[in-house]
Design a protein around this motif. Structure first.
Motif, PDB file in Angstrom:
ATOM      1  N   LEU A  12     -30.417 -18.631 -14.479  1.00 40.87           N
ATOM      2  CA  LEU A  12     -29.598 -19.853 -14.487  1.00 40.87           C
ATOM      3  C   LEU A  12     -29.251 -20.223 -13.052  1.00 40.87           C
ATOM      4  CD1 LEU A  12     -27.861 -21.946 -16.100  1.00 40.87           C
ATOM      5  CD2 LEU A  12     -25.984 -20.301 -15.919  1.00 40.87           C
ATOM      6  N   ASN A  13     -29.648 -21.425 -12.638  1.00 37.23           N
ATOM      7  CA  ASN A  13     -29.291 -21.901 -11.304  1.00 37.23           C
ATOM      8  C   ASN A  13     -27.906 -22.537 -11.285  1.00 37.23           C
ATOM      9  OD1 ASN A  13     -31.613 -21.060 -10.054  1.00 37.23           O
ATOM     10  ND2 ASN A  13     -32.683 -23.005 -10.311  1.00 37.23           N
ATOM     11  N   THR A  14     -27.647 -23.412 -12.241  1.00 33.44           N
ATOM     12  CA  THR A  14     -26.347 -24.075 -12.298  1.00 33.44           C
ATOM     13  C   THR A  14     -26.173 -24.773 -13.644  1.00 33.44           C
ATOM     14  OG1 THR A  14     -24.899 -25.680 -11.173  1.00 33.44           O
ATOM     15  CG2 THR A  14     -27.220 -26.248 -11.344  1.00 33.44           C
ATOM     16  N   VAL A  15     -24.936 -25.041 -13.977  1.00 36.33           N
ATOM     17  CA  VAL A  15     -24.619 -25.911 -15.112  1.00 36.33           C
ATOM     18  C   VAL A  15     -24.124 -27.215 -14.505  1.00 36.33           C
ATOM     19  CG1 VAL A  15     -23.206 -26.266 -17.156  1.00 36.33           C
ATOM     20  CG2 VAL A  15     -24.080 -23.977 -16.628  1.00 36.33           C
ATOM     21  N   SER A  16     -24.955 -28.235 -14.563  1.00 26.95           N
ATOM     22  CA  SER A  16     -24.683 -29.510 -13.888  1.00 26.95           C
ATOM     23  C   SER A  16     -23.941 -30.465 -14.823  1.00 26.95           C
ATOM     24  CB  SER A  16     -25.996 -30.146 -13.426  1.00 26.95           C
ATOM     25  OG  SER A  16     -25.781 -31.421 -12.886  1.00 26.95           O
ATOM     26  N   GLN A  17     -22.864 -31.066 -14.316  1.00 23.17           N
ATOM     27  CA  GLN A  17     -22.119 -32.062 -15.080  1.00 23.17           C
ATOM     28  C   GLN A  17     -22.767 -33.431 -14.908  1.00 23.17           C
ATOM     29  OE1 GLN A  17     -17.591 -31.261 -14.779  1.00 23.17           O
ATOM     30  NE2 GLN A  17     -18.423 -30.495 -12.865  1.00 23.17           N
ATOM     31  N   GLN A  18     -22.824 -34.175 -15.988  1.00 26.78           N
ATOM     32  CA  GLN A  18     -23.454 -35.486 -15.987  1.00 26.78           C
ATOM     33  C   GLN A  18     -22.366 -36.556 -16.083  1.00 26.78           C
ATOM     34  OE1 GLN A  18     -27.167 -35.298 -15.917  1.00 26.78           O
ATOM     35  NE2 GLN A  18     -26.325 -33.301 -15.370  1.00 26.78           N
ATOM     36  N   PHE A  19     -22.056 -37.190 -14.947  1.00 29.74           N
ATOM     37  CA  PHE A  19     -20.961 -38.164 -14.907  1.00 29.74           C
ATOM     38  C   PHE A  19     -21.449 -39.588 -15.171  1.00 29.74           C
ATOM     39  CE2 PHE A  19     -19.082 -34.586 -12.668  1.00 29.74           C
ATOM     40  CZ  PHE A  19     -17.779 -34.587 -13.136  1.00 29.74           C
ATOM     41  N   THR A  20     -22.242 -39.743 -16.201  1.00 32.78           N
ATOM     42  CA  THR A  20     -22.678 -41.086 -16.586  1.00 32.78           C
ATOM     43  C   THR A  20     -21.575 -41.773 -17.383  1.00 32.78           C
ATOM     44  OG1 THR A  20     -23.752 -40.135 -18.537  1.00 32.78           O
ATOM     45  CG2 THR A  20     -25.128 -40.494 -16.589  1.00 32.78           C
ATOM     46  N   GLN A  21     -21.662 -43.083 -17.480  1.00 33.38           N
ATOM     47  CA  GLN A  21     -20.637 -43.870 -18.160  1.00 33.38           C
ATOM     48  C   GLN A  21     -20.665 -43.632 -19.660  1.00 33.38           C
ATOM     49  OE1 GLN A  21     -18.482 -46.564 -16.668  1.00 33.38           O
ATOM     50  NE2 GLN A  21     -17.480 -46.123 -18.606  1.00 33.38           N
ATOM     51  N   GLY A  22     -19.487 -43.408 -20.243  1.00 30.85           N
ATOM     52  CA  GLY A  22     -19.375 -43.329 -21.684  1.00 30.85           C
ATOM     53  C   GLY A  22     -19.122 -44.710 -22.267  1.00 30.85           C
ATOM     54  N   THR A  23     -19.213 -44.832 -23.568  1.00 36.37           N
ATOM     55  CA  THR A  23     -18.973 -46.112 -24.237  1.00 36.37           C
ATOM     56  C   THR A  23     -17.489 -46.462 -24.205  1.00 36.37           C
ATOM     57  OG1 THR A  23     -20.832 -45.713 -25.726  1.00 36.37           O
ATOM     58  CG2 THR A  23     -19.242 -47.375 -26.403  1.00 36.37           C
ATOM     59  N   LEU A  24     -17.167 -47.730 -23.941  1.00 36.45           N
ATOM     60  CA  LEU A  24     -15.779 -48.191 -23.947  1.00 36.45           C
ATOM     61  C   LEU A  24     -15.418 -48.671 -25.345  1.00 36.45           C
ATOM     62  CD1 LEU A  24     -15.448 -50.103 -20.548  1.00 36.45           C
ATOM     63  CD2 LEU A  24     -15.270 -47.654 -21.041  1.00 36.45           C
ATOM     64  N   GLN A  25     -14.383 -48.069 -25.897  1.00 39.47           N
ATOM     65  CA  GLN A  25     -13.953 -48.373 -27.265  1.00 39.47           C
ATOM     66  C   GLN A  25     -12.632 -49.135 -27.220  1.00 39.47           C
ATOM     67  OE1 GLN A  25     -12.699 -45.040 -29.878  1.00 39.47           O
ATOM     68  NE2 GLN A  25     -14.273 -45.779 -31.272  1.00 39.47           N
TER      69      GLN A  25
END
Length: 276
Positions: free
Chosen positions: A61-74
């Motif tokens: 395991l090199n890393t656990v990368s967080q994905q900061f993409t936009q979520g849906t606006l409700q």
């Protein structure tokens, strides 16, 4: 060697399953950002060995990368439900002695008994001071102030607070029963040079680290910061279909490596029996 190689693959598949399971479990968590496990191969050889005749030694395991993409606006139609369309984080501070500052995309805010606007954990939402024209007058950590709702018009104590409005630029305006208005400040949005370096602390909150860099504060719409949407919440950036496909793939990898270990064990047992 094949046993050790397959064992590393088994551990990698297990980690992948854990990451995907956590994503699926938080599909209903406001402001949650999915993670992705990134792996690399393991290869070792001495200077005298011919690498063309060697095989790899597994995976790590090199890393656990967080994905900061936009979520849906409700849409919620509640003024203090806030979402960021674009980059940036809301800034909140705990009420503990050290007044720890954290950053969140979960804008489900409410008001406590002291008329302070707080998040779901009771941390106080932070503002930047503004002048009468809506210009931010301070953008450092020392300039941050608590978001507090006034009970009455400072110029007319008999006029109570009627409502507040929050613009796309994060400017907060209070309106009183006598028709007067007061600008309370601008929501302090934080940006980072390397967002992936933030440390998650749970409940859709993060802390700055040396990898992320120090936060830079400003109001919404300035620089790379996104705009604020009052009456909306950002849902988790989880695509359940994609996660389930990844889950199936990780499960197949786990089963394949488990089968390889069983095969290696069978071969080893056969060799031992031949020697006997």
């Amino acid at each position: 060697m094949s046993f050790v190689t397959s064992l590393s693959g088994l551990k990698a598949a297990q980690t992948d399953l854990s990451v995907i399971s956590n994503n699926i479990a938080n599909s209903n968590s406001n402001g949650f950002k999915r993670s992705r496990a990134i792996f690399g191969d393991v290869f070792a050889a001495s200077p005298t060995q011919t690498t063309s005749k060697l095989t790899g030694q597994g995976v790590r395991l090199n890393t656990v990368s967080q994905q900061f993409t936009q979520g849906t606006l409700q849409t919620t139609d509640r003024t203090l439900d806030l979402a960021i369309a674009g980059d940036g984080f809301f800034t909140v501070r705990s009420d503990s002695a050290d007044a720890e500052t954290t950053f969140t995309r979960n804008g489900a805010f409410s008001v406590n008994t002291d008329r302070e606007v707080v998040d779901t954990l009771g941390n106080r939402v932070q503002l930047l001071p503004t002048d009468g024209a809506g210009n931010v007058t301070g953008t450092t950590s020392a300039d941050l102030i608590n978001f507090v709702l006034p009970e009455a018009d400072p110029a007319d104590p008999a006029a109570l607070l009627a409502n507040i409005s929050i613009g796309n630029d994060g400017i907060i305006t209070a309106t009183f029963t006598n028709g007067n208005q007061q600008e309370l400040g601008a929501l302090a949005l934080a940006g980072f040079a390397a967002t992936e370096g933030l440390r998650p602390v749970g409940d859709a909150q993060w802390q700055s680290t040396g990898d992320s860099g120090e936060p830079t504060f400003n109001r919404a719409g300035e620089g790379a910061l996104g705009s604020v949407r009052s009456g909306s919440l950002e849902t988790a950036n989880i695509d359940i279909t994609e996660e389930l496909v990844s889950l199936i793939s990780a499960q197949r990898n786990f089963q394949a490596n488990a089968q390889a270990i069983e095969t290696a064990n069978t071969l080893t047992q056969t060799i031992i029996n031949l020697q006997i």
